[in-house]
Design an enzyme around this catalytic site. Sequence first.
Site, PDB file in Angstrom:
ATOM      1  N   GLY A 112      -4.052  27.240 -13.649  1.00 40.97           N
ATOM      2  CA  GLY A 112      -2.839  26.898 -14.390  1.00 40.97           C
ATOM      3  C   GLY A 112      -2.140  25.626 -13.961  1.00 40.97           C
ATOM      4  O   GLY A 112      -1.626  24.881 -14.802  1.00 40.97           O
ATOM      5  N   THR A 125      -7.592  27.992 -20.569  1.00 41.66           N
ATOM      6  CA  THR A 125      -7.657  28.991 -19.512  1.00 41.66           C
ATOM      7  C   THR A 125      -8.214  28.333 -18.256  1.00 41.66           C
ATOM      8  O   THR A 125      -8.917  27.330 -18.350  1.00 41.66           O
ATOM      9  CB  THR A 125      -8.536  30.198 -19.924  1.00 41.66           C
ATOM     10  OG1 THR A 125      -8.859  30.968 -18.764  1.00 41.66           O
ATOM     11  CG2 THR A 125      -9.850  29.758 -20.570  1.00 41.66           C
ATOM     12  N   GLY A 126      -7.900  28.909 -17.104  1.00 43.67           N
ATOM     13  CA  GLY A 126      -8.397  28.340 -15.857  1.00 43.67           C
ATOM     14  C   GLY A 126      -7.262  28.197 -14.865  1.00 43.67           C
ATOM     15  O   GLY A 126      -6.322  28.998 -14.867  1.00 43.67           O
ATOM     16  N   ARG A 163       6.246  32.489 -10.250  1.00 46.40           N
ATOM     17  CA  ARG A 163       5.429  31.328 -10.644  1.00 46.40           C
ATOM     18  C   ARG A 163       5.036  31.456 -12.121  1.00 46.40           C
ATOM     19  O   ARG A 163       4.574  32.490 -12.569  1.00 46.40           O
ATOM     20  CB  ARG A 163       4.166  31.289  -9.787  1.00 46.40           C
ATOM     21  CG  ARG A 163       3.119  30.248 -10.193  1.00 46.40           C
ATOM     22  CD  ARG A 163       1.979  30.858 -10.969  1.00 46.40           C
ATOM     23  NE  ARG A 163       0.835  29.950 -11.143  1.00 46.40           N
ATOM     24  CZ  ARG A 163      -0.160  30.192 -11.993  1.00 46.40           C
ATOM     25  NH1 ARG A 163      -0.160  31.281 -12.742  1.00 46.40           N
ATOM     26  NH2 ARG A 163      -1.166  29.346 -12.101  1.00 46.40           N
ATOM     27  N   THR A 174      -7.041  35.496 -17.723  1.00 43.74           N
ATOM     28  CA  THR A 174      -6.328  35.067 -18.974  1.00 43.74           C
ATOM     29  C   THR A 174      -7.165  35.346 -20.211  1.00 43.74           C
ATOM     30  O   THR A 174      -8.384  35.264 -20.167  1.00 43.74           O
ATOM     31  CB  THR A 174      -6.040  33.556 -18.928  1.00 43.74           C
ATOM     32  OG1 THR A 174      -5.186  33.363 -17.847  1.00 43.74           O
ATOM     33  CG2 THR A 174      -5.394  33.016 -20.182  1.00 43.74           C
ATOM     34  N   GLY A 186       2.431  29.981 -14.907  1.00 40.80           N
ATOM     35  CA  GLY A 186       1.224  29.177 -15.041  1.00 40.80           C
ATOM     36  C   GLY A 186       1.329  28.307 -16.281  1.00 40.80           C
ATOM     37  O   GLY A 186       2.425  28.013 -16.776  1.00 40.80           O
ATOM     38  N   ASP A 187       0.190  27.915 -16.805  1.00 38.34           N
ATOM     39  CA  ASP A 187       0.157  27.086 -18.012  1.00 38.34           C
ATOM     40  C   ASP A 187       0.413  27.898 -19.284  1.00 38.34           C
ATOM     41  O   ASP A 187       0.839  27.347 -20.303  1.00 38.34           O
ATOM     42  CB  ASP A 187      -1.215  26.414 -18.136  1.00 38.34           C
ATOM     43  CG  ASP A 187      -2.337  27.451 -18.141  1.00 38.34           C
ATOM     44  OD1 ASP A 187      -2.459  28.187 -17.135  1.00 38.34           O
ATOM     45  OD2 ASP A 187      -3.056  27.551 -19.145  1.00 38.34           O
TER      46      ASP A 187
HETATM   47  N1  ASP Z   1      -4.417  29.833 -16.624  1.00 44.45           N
HETATM   48  C1  ASP Z   1      -3.983  31.060 -16.034  1.00 44.45           C
HETATM   49  C2  ASP Z   1      -2.918  30.765 -14.993  1.00 44.45           C
HETATM   50  O1  ASP Z   1      -3.099  29.874 -14.177  1.00 44.45           O
HETATM   51  C3  ASP Z   1      -5.059  31.839 -15.390  1.00 44.45           C
HETATM   52  C4  ASP Z   1      -6.340  31.999 -16.189  1.00 44.45           C
HETATM   53  O2  ASP Z   1      -6.600  31.281 -17.147  1.00 44.45           O
HETATM   54  O3  ASP Z   1      -7.121  32.901 -15.830  1.00 44.45           O
HETATM   55  O4  ASP Z   1      -1.923  31.448 -14.977  1.00 44.45           O
END
Ligand code: ASP
Length: 321
Positions: free
Chosen positions: A244, A241-242, A219, A191, A221-222
Amino acid sequence: MRIITSRVEPPVIVVHGGAGSWKRVFNDPDYPYSLQDISGLIKKSIEEGYRVLESKEALLAVVESVKVLEDSGMLNAGIGSALNIAGEAEMDAAVMDSKGRVGAVGAVKYPRNPVQLALLVALETDHVVIVGKGADMLAEKYGLEQRGVPPDHIFKRYNRLLSDLIQGKETELRWKKILKLAKLYGYIADTVGAVALDENGTLAVAASTGGIWLKHPGRLGDTPIIGAGFYANEKVAVAATGYGEVITKSLASRTLAEYIDRDMDLREACKQTILRAEEIGGKRVIGVIAVTSEAEVCLAYDTDGMPSGYKAKDKEYLIEL
Ligand code: ASP
């Protein structure tokens, strides 16, 4: 947990290239980029966004920074997006500013730059979120550039992760149920984001992602969910980020904005947001970047790295991983 804060002179733009297991990424023999390549890319994205910020509004500047990252193929967004369990890239992106303009797209396959499509949703439609085929149709009708073939390292990673999953080997993925579903469907045959404050006091955020490797098709994510992966109001702009699912359950970006509303200082607000996410998802799950209307910036994460940095009128900074 690492938290960096500073008070700067506006305009300012803050950019991140994803919170995650960067040590593992650099040890991956198939990943062709070095730490220097990633730092150089973040710097380029900051510079390009800042150039726009000098003459235009914050919303266009954050989109420009994210576009540079999507185009690179080095991070998990745009051309370098992670693939889902079916081997396809389905991307999420969002934009929002303190003037109330907001747009997001989810599970899109067509555009090279999902962040531009999110901007289109914000400026050219009556809606806030458009997903799947409808969003791809909008991209095509508006003549957005089509996404090309991903770089080689993306396919190599897909094949390796999938084979590890099938063999029951330990992977960094947290998915527990996807293998069973993938068998049922017969499939088995990083992300980016930016936040900015312009000289007129407008705050904006943009985010874009390929999501998490081997996710279920469809799906979200966030990243396209308002208050989860992104949020902007008159006091603060935030990008998360992280992992989701954890960021969504903890509504991380909106949570951070609420702490600011309650007059918590930015550093503490970032810390509490991370702790809240950790309560839900355990350690190493999240990174956030934020900028306030008082021109305070924050970069914070609990993973082993988050390539990121900022540029303001009076100073600039790049995180050393
Ligand atoms: N937050 C993103 C997701 O889960 C992935 C990421 O931040 O790398 O889609």
